[in-house]
Design a protein around this motif. Sequence first.
Motif, PDB file in Angstrom:
ATOM      1  N   MET A  29     -36.462 -26.822 -25.582  1.00  0.00           N
ATOM      2  CA  MET A  29     -36.752 -28.210 -25.976  1.00  0.00           C
ATOM      3  C   MET A  29     -38.085 -28.662 -25.359  1.00  0.00           C
ATOM      4  O   MET A  29     -38.336 -28.407 -24.197  1.00  0.00           O
ATOM      5  CB  MET A  29     -35.632 -29.102 -25.466  1.00  0.00           C
ATOM      6  CG  MET A  29     -35.292 -30.212 -26.343  1.00  0.00           C
ATOM      7  SD  MET A  29     -33.957 -30.240 -27.537  1.00  0.00           S
ATOM      8  CE  MET A  29     -32.627 -29.248 -27.046  1.00  0.00           C
ATOM      9  N   THR A  30     -38.930 -29.309 -26.142  1.00  0.00           N
ATOM     10  CA  THR A  30     -40.227 -29.743 -25.607  1.00  0.00           C
ATOM     11  C   THR A  30     -40.076 -31.137 -25.003  1.00  0.00           C
ATOM     12  O   THR A  30     -39.034 -31.769 -25.112  1.00  0.00           O
ATOM     13  CB  THR A  30     -41.279 -29.831 -26.726  1.00  0.00           C
ATOM     14  OG1 THR A  30     -40.888 -30.876 -27.612  1.00  0.00           O
ATOM     15  CG2 THR A  30     -41.392 -28.533 -27.489  1.00  0.00           C
ATOM     16  N   SER A  50     -33.885 -30.453 -35.733  1.00  0.00           N
ATOM     17  CA  SER A  50     -32.999 -29.498 -35.066  1.00  0.00           C
ATOM     18  C   SER A  50     -33.700 -28.983 -33.818  1.00  0.00           C
ATOM     19  O   SER A  50     -34.833 -29.369 -33.531  1.00  0.00           O
ATOM     20  CB  SER A  50     -32.664 -28.334 -36.000  1.00  0.00           C
ATOM     21  OG  SER A  50     -33.768 -27.457 -36.074  1.00  0.00           O
ATOM     22  N   ARG A  51     -33.002 -28.059 -33.142  1.00  0.00           N
ATOM     23  CA  ARG A  51     -33.557 -27.526 -31.894  1.00  0.00           C
ATOM     24  C   ARG A  51     -34.657 -26.509 -32.125  1.00  0.00           C
ATOM     25  O   ARG A  51     -35.306 -26.093 -31.181  1.00  0.00           O
ATOM     26  CB  ARG A  51     -32.445 -26.844 -31.101  1.00  0.00           C
ATOM     27  CG  ARG A  51     -31.517 -27.816 -30.444  1.00  0.00           C
ATOM     28  CD  ARG A  51     -30.647 -27.088 -29.489  1.00  0.00           C
ATOM     29  NE  ARG A  51     -29.865 -26.057 -30.179  1.00  0.00           N
ATOM     30  CZ  ARG A  51     -28.710 -25.578 -29.727  1.00  0.00           C
ATOM     31  NH1 ARG A  51     -28.238 -26.014 -28.587  1.00  0.00           N
ATOM     32  NH2 ARG A  51     -28.054 -24.669 -30.393  1.00  0.00           N
TER      33      ARG A  51
END
Length: 432
Positions: free
Chosen positions: A1-2, A10-11
């Motif tokens: 995740m940034t 979405s991821r």
Amino acid sequence: MTDSSVFYRSRKSYPVAVRAEGVYVFDDRGQRYLDGSSGALVANIGHGRTAVADAMAAQARRLAFVHGSQFSSDVLEEYASRLAGFLKLPGFRFWAVSGGSEATESAIKLARQYHAERGDLERYRVVTRRPSYHGASLGALAASGMGARRELYTPLMNESAWPKLSKPNPELSGEADAERLRTLLEELGPQTVAAFMAEPVVGASDAALAPSPGYHARIAEICREYGVLFIADEVMSGMGRCGAPLAVQLHGPVTPDIVVLGKGLAAGYAPLAGLMASPTVHDTVMNGSGAFKHGFTYAGHPVSVAAGLSVLDTVQNENLVEAARERGTQLLAGLRTLRSRHPQVLEARGHGLLLGLILGDPATGEACAGPGLAERVALAARTRGLLTYPGTGAVDGTRGDHLLLGPPLSIRPAEIEELLAALDGALSDTGG
Ligand code: PLP
């Protein structure tokens, strides 16, 4: 995740797009992507058209907004008449909205009101097909036969209002296939049905599946016979994408009661969608209560409509409907060659530049060959600089994993070859 502040879909990781030109999109690292799916079958005239941007800027300076309860606008008047001419729907009226889901919901509400104006309050059902996709808002999703996108929300939907006909079977004659609607209407009690809504060439739920010739003409006849409105959802298939102004007219003249449009209307330059209502539907409402009981704040936004008008100019001046037919023939032939080279490609199909590849297990012929095959191919393609539109999951009678391919209608022959080469590579990268 940034650590971005953006709520992504979405991821997975999303490249950051910074500009686009022709059939190419560029990200902030300088990578170039060939837009093999026009986003989600939207960018019909390609990217970076300055004429469209100029038309929008001029409109924003002259008249950016009026509310539909107070004004029409000169740009909307001109566009509605040009659109009816282009689509060969004489006398039809254009109701503008901002997106496809708003447009299908508007069509459903208009159908219901049409019957109510005639004193027929029993017709509350809208028959659609399984699988199908008509949009993400709750009403449009209730109408959609796409289990994977609906299951979380089913308690919010009265299933008895949304009966589903099974998908077209191209192995039957179009007429015999369409007769199944008659059987379903008889089972339901046709006096309870307001409308039948279908995608003439299926999009996101079943990769470019199309019925045999004769299907839509017979559907229109059956609907007329039972007093049911025929709604053609051409959000994806319309505006020339399938090699005809409307896909419902691919095999001859068919006139639905309502045609729903989106995506290619303004081709991604602005949010624009809408419906075309037949003179009978329109006049029944206007000569009855006198008003369609419905409306969105941004409906008919002048800047969006100016984009639509400039896009239509481009489609007509550059003969992009004919181009969709020609480039579609080239691309489909190339996809069929890929099918002979890659055993996991079970089928290549579609019309014009709305094409689909069915992926699966060559040993069983099953379209779902393990989780996420289409996603994996799409990711491999993206790594090779090609964008596609994957769909997954054998639910609701879909054939599982598929890829939709639909580059801008303005794509050149050499760019089609580049697309095919990248897809060939991606299919090799992912196993065969
Ligand atoms: N109808 C069809 C046939 C579609 O393909 C889509 C979107 O993919 C929609 C409706 C919904 O359009 P939107 O995503 O603009 O709300």
